[in-house]
Scaffold this motif. Structure first.
Motif, PDB file in Angstrom:
ATOM      1  N   SER A  37       0.862  -1.182   0.000  1.00 21.17           N
ATOM      2  CA  SER A  37       0.000   0.000   0.000  1.00 21.17           C
ATOM      3  C   SER A  37       0.895   1.227   0.000  1.00 21.17           C
ATOM      4  O   SER A  37       2.107   1.141   0.202  1.00 21.17           O
ATOM      5  N   ASP A  38       0.315   2.412  -0.208  1.00 21.01           N
ATOM      6  CA  ASP A  38       1.085   3.656  -0.253  1.00 21.01           C
ATOM      7  C   ASP A  38       1.806   3.903   1.062  1.00 21.01           C
ATOM      8  O   ASP A  38       2.953   4.355   1.091  1.00 21.01           O
ATOM      9  N   THR A  39       1.169   3.616   2.158  1.00 20.69           N
ATOM     10  CA  THR A  39       1.767   3.831   3.470  1.00 20.69           C
ATOM     11  C   THR A  39       2.957   2.890   3.672  1.00 20.69           C
ATOM     12  O   THR A  39       4.015   3.301   4.175  1.00 20.69           O
ATOM     13  N   GLU A  40       2.788   1.653   3.232  1.00 16.10           N
ATOM     14  CA  GLU A  40       3.887   0.683   3.361  1.00 16.10           C
ATOM     15  C   GLU A  40       5.068   1.088   2.485  1.00 16.10           C
ATOM     16  O   GLU A  40       6.226   0.997   2.885  1.00 16.10           O
ATOM     17  N   GLU A  41       4.774   1.549   1.264  1.00 17.57           N
ATOM     18  CA  GLU A  41       5.851   1.978   0.360  1.00 17.57           C
ATOM     19  C   GLU A  41       6.589   3.173   0.938  1.00 17.57           C
ATOM     20  O   GLU A  41       7.815   3.258   0.875  1.00 17.57           O
ATOM     21  N   LEU A  42       5.866   4.124   1.555  1.00 18.10           N
ATOM     22  CA  LEU A  42       6.478   5.288   2.177  1.00 18.10           C
ATOM     23  C   LEU A  42       7.368   4.853   3.341  1.00 18.10           C
ATOM     24  O   LEU A  42       8.492   5.335   3.499  1.00 18.10           O
ATOM     25  N   ALA A  43       6.879   3.913   4.149  1.00 19.05           N
ATOM     26  CA  ALA A  43       7.670   3.404   5.276  1.00 19.05           C
ATOM     27  C   ALA A  43       8.943   2.731   4.778  1.00 19.05           C
ATOM     28  O   ALA A  43      10.027   2.914   5.350  1.00 19.05           O
ATOM     29  N   LEU A  44       8.859   1.955   3.699  1.00 19.45           N
ATOM     30  CA  LEU A  44      10.048   1.286   3.136  1.00 19.45           C
ATOM     31  C   LEU A  44      11.045   2.312   2.583  1.00 19.45           C
ATOM     32  O   LEU A  44      12.254   2.170   2.758  1.00 19.45           O
ATOM     33  N   GLN A  45      10.539   3.354   1.925  1.00 21.68           N
ATOM     34  CA  GLN A  45      11.436   4.386   1.399  1.00 21.68           C
ATOM     35  C   GLN A  45      12.155   5.115   2.530  1.00 21.68           C
ATOM     36  O   GLN A  45      13.359   5.373   2.452  1.00 21.68           O
ATOM     37  N   LEU A  46      11.398   5.451   3.578  1.00 22.33           N
ATOM     38  CA  LEU A  46      12.020   6.125   4.727  1.00 22.33           C
ATOM     39  C   LEU A  46      13.059   5.209   5.389  1.00 22.33           C
ATOM     40  O   LEU A  46      14.126   5.661   5.805  1.00 22.33           O
ATOM     41  N   TYR A  47      12.740   3.939   5.480  1.00 18.25           N
ATOM     42  CA  TYR A  47      13.689   2.980   6.070  1.00 18.25           C
ATOM     43  C   TYR A  47      14.953   2.902   5.218  1.00 18.25           C
ATOM     44  O   TYR A  47      16.064   2.912   5.747  1.00 18.25           O
ATOM     45  N   GLN A  49      16.171   5.260   3.252  1.00 14.53           N
ATOM     46  CA  GLN A  49      16.903   6.513   3.432  1.00 14.53           C
ATOM     47  C   GLN A  49      17.654   6.518   4.755  1.00 14.53           C
ATOM     48  O   GLN A  49      18.808   6.961   4.832  1.00 14.53           O
ATOM     49  N   LEU A  50      17.001   6.010   5.812  1.00 12.72           N
ATOM     50  CA  LEU A  50      17.650   5.946   7.121  1.00 12.72           C
ATOM     51  C   LEU A  50      18.896   5.061   7.067  1.00 12.72           C
ATOM     52  O   LEU A  50      19.959   5.438   7.566  1.00 12.72           O
ATOM     53  N   LYS A  51      18.781   3.921   6.439  1.00 12.13           N
ATOM     54  CA  LYS A  51      19.935   3.009   6.333  1.00 12.13           C
ATOM     55  C   LYS A  51      21.058   3.645   5.511  1.00 12.13           C
ATOM     56  O   LYS A  51      22.238   3.494   5.807  1.00 12.13           O
ATOM     57  N   GLU A  52      20.692   4.367   4.459  1.00 18.02           N
ATOM     58  CA  GLU A  52      21.709   5.019   3.643  1.00 18.02           C
ATOM     59  C   GLU A  52      22.420   6.114   4.431  1.00 18.02           C
ATOM     60  O   GLU A  52      23.636   6.277   4.345  1.00 18.02           O
ATOM     61  N   LEU A  53      21.677   6.895   5.215  1.00 21.08           N
ATOM     62  CA  LEU A  53      22.285   7.930   6.058  1.00 21.08           C
ATOM     63  C   LEU A  53      23.226   7.300   7.098  1.00 21.08           C
ATOM     64  O   LEU A  53      24.307   7.821   7.368  1.00 21.08           O
ATOM     65  N   GLU A  54      22.795   6.198   7.697  1.00 26.19           N
ATOM     66  CA  GLU A  54      23.659   5.506   8.667  1.00 26.19           C
ATOM     67  C   GLU A  54      24.951   5.027   8.002  1.00 26.19           C
ATOM     68  O   GLU A  54      26.038   5.127   8.571  1.00 26.19           O
ATOM     69  N   LEU A  55      24.852   4.523   6.785  1.00 25.86           N
ATOM     70  CA  LEU A  55      26.025   4.071   6.041  1.00 25.86           C
ATOM     71  C   LEU A  55      26.962   5.238   5.748  1.00 25.86           C
ATOM     72  O   LEU A  55      28.186   5.138   5.937  1.00 25.86           O
ATOM     73  N   GLN A  56      26.409   6.373   5.308  1.00 21.84           N
ATOM     74  CA  GLN A  56      27.227   7.552   5.032  1.00 21.84           C
ATOM     75  C   GLN A  56      27.918   8.047   6.296  1.00 21.84           C
ATOM     76  O   GLN A  56      29.089   8.424   6.281  1.00 21.84           O
TER      77      GLN A  56
END
Length: 194
Positions: A37-47, A49-56
């Motif tokens: 669903s749209d909410t699930e897709e938004l949650a996955l995108q935010l997750y 982005q969070l993982k990418e920021l942690e990696l950086q």
């Protein structure tokens, strides 16, 4: 009956697979099996982005800590460079010394060969001199002088033999362990022909 928000699942058309293409293994026949669903897709995108920021952030921290390690390693690298330069210099000197040694050994071999040749020449000349006797000398005065010197030589050799015998007897008679001393052993055991 389908409720609102339900996704109809339909089989995808079957494709012919290339045996060398492994990307097909990651695909499923049901392309809509993972529909969100749209909410699930938004949650996955935010997750994501969070993982990418942690990696950086982790990469930046690694770079910063690497810089401080570089300062600790720098003196060791400098010392390693200095040791390498000294090693190179010593290796060069060793090669030069080995070359000089090789040249000296070759010169020594040549000199030894020349010495052998000269010794053979001297022995040949000595044999020629032995072949000549005092009787071959035509001058009577010179022959008398040679005879006198020859007599003195024989007398001198006789005295030397006598003194050697006396010296050997003194050493043996003294009770000294002459066999343990190399110099005394040579004096006692010396041939009379020497």
């Amino acid at each position: 009956m389908a409720a609102k928000g339900d996704v109809d699942m339909a089989d995808a058309t079957a494709k012919t697979q290339d045996p060398n293409d492994y990307a097909d293994l990651l695909q499923t026949n049901h392309s809509d099996a993972f529909a969100f669903s749209d909410t699930e897709e938004l949650a996955l995108q935010l997750y994501d982005q969070l993982k990418e920021l942690e990696l950086q952030q982790s990469l930046l921290q690694a770079q910063q800590s690497g810089t401080s390690r570089t300062w600790r390693i720098l003196p060791l690298v400098t010392e390693n460079d200095a040791v390498s330069m000294i090693h190179g210099s010593l290796t060069s000197k060793l090669a030069s010394t080995n070359k000089s040694l090789s040249v000296a050994e070759q010169n020594n071999i040549v000199a030894n060969q020349k010495n052998r040749e000269l010794a053979q020449t001297m022995l040949a000349l000595a044999e020629e001199m032995k072949a000549q006797s005092v009787q071959d000398i035509e001058d009577p005065q010179l022959r008398q002088r040679v005879d006198a010197v020859d007599k003195e030589l024989k007398d001198s050799r006789r005295r030397v033999r006598t003194l050697k015998g006396i010296l050997s007897a003194m050493i043996v008679g003294s009770g000294i362990n002459w066999a343990a001393d190399e110099g005394l052993t040579e004096l006692v055991m010396e041939d009379e022909d020497d």
